[in-house]
Design a protein around this motif. Structure first.
Motif, PDB file in Angstrom:
ATOM      1  N   GLY A  35       0.783  -1.117  -0.089  1.00 13.41           N
ATOM      2  CA  GLY A  35      -0.148  -0.085   0.004  1.00 13.41           C
ATOM      3  C   GLY A  35       0.892   1.230  -0.012  1.00 13.41           C
ATOM      4  N   TRP A  36       0.191   2.309  -0.276  1.00 18.19           N
ATOM      5  CA  TRP A  36       0.866   3.962  -0.419  1.00 18.19           C
ATOM      6  C   TRP A  36      -0.233   4.634   0.620  1.00 18.19           C
ATOM      7  N   PHE A  47      -4.580   6.898   3.807  1.00 19.50           N
ATOM      8  CA  PHE A  47      -4.422   6.020   2.718  1.00 19.50           C
ATOM      9  C   PHE A  47      -4.588   6.537   1.372  1.00 19.50           C
ATOM     10  N   SER A  50      -3.808   0.653  -2.607  1.00 19.19           N
ATOM     11  CA  SER A  50      -3.102  -0.592  -2.348  1.00 19.19           C
ATOM     12  C   SER A  50      -3.185  -1.504  -3.663  1.00 19.19           C
ATOM     13  N   THR A  58      -6.735  -3.665  -7.421  1.00 14.51           N
ATOM     14  CA  THR A  58      -5.927  -2.502  -6.820  1.00 14.51           C
ATOM     15  C   THR A  58      -7.159  -1.670  -6.347  1.00 14.51           C
ATOM     16  N   TYR A  60      -8.228   2.388  -4.513  1.00  9.61           N
ATOM     17  CA  TYR A  60      -8.037   3.870  -4.378  1.00  9.61           C
ATOM     18  C   TYR A  60      -8.726   4.747  -3.501  1.00  9.61           C
ATOM     19  N   CYS A  96       5.338   3.777   1.649  1.00  8.91           N
ATOM     20  CA  CYS A  96       4.777   2.372   1.229  1.00  8.91           C
ATOM     21  C   CYS A  96       4.770   1.404   2.356  1.00  8.91           C
ATOM     22  N   PHE A 107      -7.201  -3.416   2.180  1.00 12.17           N
ATOM     23  CA  PHE A 107      -5.818  -2.922   2.829  1.00 12.17           C
ATOM     24  C   PHE A 107      -5.768  -1.468   2.727  1.00 12.17           C
ATOM     25  N   SER A 108      -6.986  -0.786   3.464  1.00  9.06           N
ATOM     26  CA  SER A 108      -6.864   0.404   3.285  1.00  9.06           C
ATOM     27  C   SER A 108      -6.667   1.261   4.782  1.00  9.06           C
ATOM     28  N   TYR A 113      -0.804  -2.871   8.184  1.00  3.00           N
ATOM     29  CA  TYR A 113       0.290  -2.999   7.644  1.00  3.00           C
ATOM     30  C   TYR A 113       1.627  -3.416   8.562  1.00  3.00           C
TER      31      TYR A 113
END
Length: 126
Positions: A35-36, A47, A50, A58, A60, A96, A107-108, A113
């Motif tokens: 994720g970013w 967020f 991911s 993906t 967003y 990341c 995964f938001s 993580y």
């Protein structure tokens, strides 16, 4: 030693593009969803995007949907974030992150993580 190292940040004018990368080492990259996230001054980390282990799925944040694209190269242990049509409000440190967990929220959540990079600064001038 598990490590994520971001690169590619910088200064760009509004409307421009930038691609940031995250190189992973010390882990079986294909076993991790990635994720970013980003954090602007005096704001909470939020967020951005991911990507699933295979890269097929993906997800967003609404604020970047249609402008940012997340992708990964499992052969090179690298995840990318292509950012187009950048706005001044995209200015932040971009991080990341990697997780071996499974998620019902794409995964938001930052809490999902386990491994984080040190971040790379992205500044968008108006």
């Amino acid at each position: 030693q598990v490590q994520l190292v971001e690169s590619g940040g910088g200064l760009v004018q509004a409307g421009g593009s930038l691609r940031v990368s995250c190189a992973a080492s010390g882990l079986m990259f294909s076993s991790y969803a990635m994720g970013w996230f980003r954090q602007a001054p005096e704001k909470e980390r939020e967020f951005v995007a991911s990507i699933s282990r295979s890269g097929v799925v993906t997800y967003y944040a609404e604020s970047v949907k249609g402008r940012f694209t997340i992708s990964r190269d499992n052969a090179k242990n690298t995840v990318f974030l292509q950012m187009n049509s950048l706005k001044p409000e995209d200015t932040a440190v971009y991080y990341c992150a990697a997780t071996k967990r499974y998620s019902s929220t794409y995964f938001s959540g930052a809490y999902e993580y386990d491994v984080w990079g040190q971040g790379t600064q992205v500044t968008v001038s108006s």
